[in-house]
Scaffold this motif. Structure first.
Motif, PDB file in Angstrom:
ATOM      1  N   LEU A 159       0.827  -1.204   0.000  1.00 51.94           N
ATOM      2  CA  LEU A 159       0.000   0.000   0.000  1.00 51.94           C
ATOM      3  C   LEU A 159       0.863   1.255   0.000  1.00 51.94           C
ATOM      4  O   LEU A 159       0.426   2.315  -0.456  1.00 51.94           O
ATOM      5  CB  LEU A 159      -0.934  -0.007   1.213  1.00 51.94           C
ATOM      6  N   PHE A 160       2.088   1.160   0.524  1.00 57.71           N
ATOM      7  CA  PHE A 160       2.953   2.328   0.597  1.00 57.71           C
ATOM      8  C   PHE A 160       3.873   2.461  -0.613  1.00 57.71           C
ATOM      9  O   PHE A 160       4.430   3.521  -0.840  1.00 57.71           O
ATOM     10  CB  PHE A 160       3.801   2.288   1.875  1.00 57.71           C
ATOM     11  N   LEU A 161       4.019   1.353  -1.362  1.00 56.85           N
ATOM     12  CA  LEU A 161       4.942   1.391  -2.497  1.00 56.85           C
ATOM     13  C   LEU A 161       4.367   2.260  -3.607  1.00 56.85           C
ATOM     14  O   LEU A 161       3.228   2.057  -4.031  1.00 56.85           O
ATOM     15  CB  LEU A 161       5.183  -0.024  -3.023  1.00 56.85           C
ATOM     16  N   PRO A 162       5.133   3.236  -4.112  1.00 57.83           N
ATOM     17  CA  PRO A 162       4.635   4.086  -5.202  1.00 57.83           C
ATOM     18  C   PRO A 162       4.353   3.292  -6.479  1.00 57.83           C
ATOM     19  O   PRO A 162       3.487   3.664  -7.260  1.00 57.83           O
ATOM     20  CB  PRO A 162       5.781   5.087  -5.423  1.00 57.83           C
ATOM     21  N   ARG A 198      -2.270   0.609  -8.990  1.00 57.61           N
ATOM     22  CA  ARG A 198      -2.676  -0.771  -9.293  1.00 57.61           C
ATOM     23  C   ARG A 198      -3.850  -1.112  -8.392  1.00 57.61           C
ATOM     24  O   ARG A 198      -3.685  -1.567  -7.259  1.00 57.61           O
ATOM     25  CB  ARG A 198      -1.511  -1.747  -9.078  1.00 57.61           C
ATOM     26  N   ARG A 199      -5.056  -0.857  -8.911  1.00 56.87           N
ATOM     27  CA  ARG A 199      -6.240  -1.031  -8.071  1.00 56.87           C
ATOM     28  C   ARG A 199      -6.416  -2.482  -7.650  1.00 56.87           C
ATOM     29  O   ARG A 199      -6.882  -2.769  -6.555  1.00 56.87           O
ATOM     30  CB  ARG A 199      -7.481  -0.547  -8.822  1.00 56.87           C
TER      31      ARG A 199
END
Ligand SMILES: [Zn+2]
Length: 157
Positions: free
Chosen positions: A72-75, A80-81
């Motif tokens: 969730l934190f990775l840019p 990527r829903r």
């Protein structure tokens, strides 16, 4: 699991109310949906081919909440829903699991403390009662033997 989510009405093959050009049909469960839908509303099947990296990341997201939180934190996965959906679902599932585990632990601790307190009160009352009875018997000159302790005391010299 996917098949259970789709109701029979959703999976009816041909719906004449919806023109074919504006609807797509899920290859997985048969649910009709707008042609531009990214995911099947019936079963969540991805209507666009997903990169293997996305599917792998989404699968890894369920291995405890840690990889899910990282994803969730990775840019790289910001847009990527599919991955974020599974990551969020994993986080929520694990959060519920931890809340329930902590609640169960607290409840069992409370129950154990209550039992201990109850046992302590009963034991104290029993000792008070025994003390009074035995003192009275001794004072009255009676050889009053308790079931187990009396036998042992009689053997002591
Ligand atoms: Zn579907």
């Amino acid at each position: 699991m996917d098949a259970e989510l789709s109701s029979p009405s959703n999976s009816s093959a041909n719906d004449p109310a919806n023109p074919a050009e504006t609807t797509a049909k899920c290859p997985h469960c048969g649910t009709a949906m707008p042609a531009n839908a990214a995911f099947c509303p019936g079963c969540g099947w991805s209507m666009t081919p997903l990169p293997a990296a996305d599917r792998a990341a989404a699968a890894v997201a369920y291995f405890t909440f840690i990889p899910a939180a990282v994803l969730l934190f990775l840019p790289a996965f910001r847009n990527r829903r599919f991955v974020r959906f599974h990551a969020w679902q994993s986080v929520l599932l694990w959060a519920a699991f931890f809340v329930l585990t902590v609640a169960a632990l607290l409840l069992s601790n409370v129950a154990a403390a209550m039992l201990l307190l109850l046992f302590g009160i009963l034991a104290s009352l029993a000792m008070l009662f025994l003390w009074m009875v035995l003192s009275l018997k001794a004072w009255q000159g009676e050889r009053f033997e308790l079931p187990l302790f009396g036998k042992l005391a009689a053997r002591m010299k």
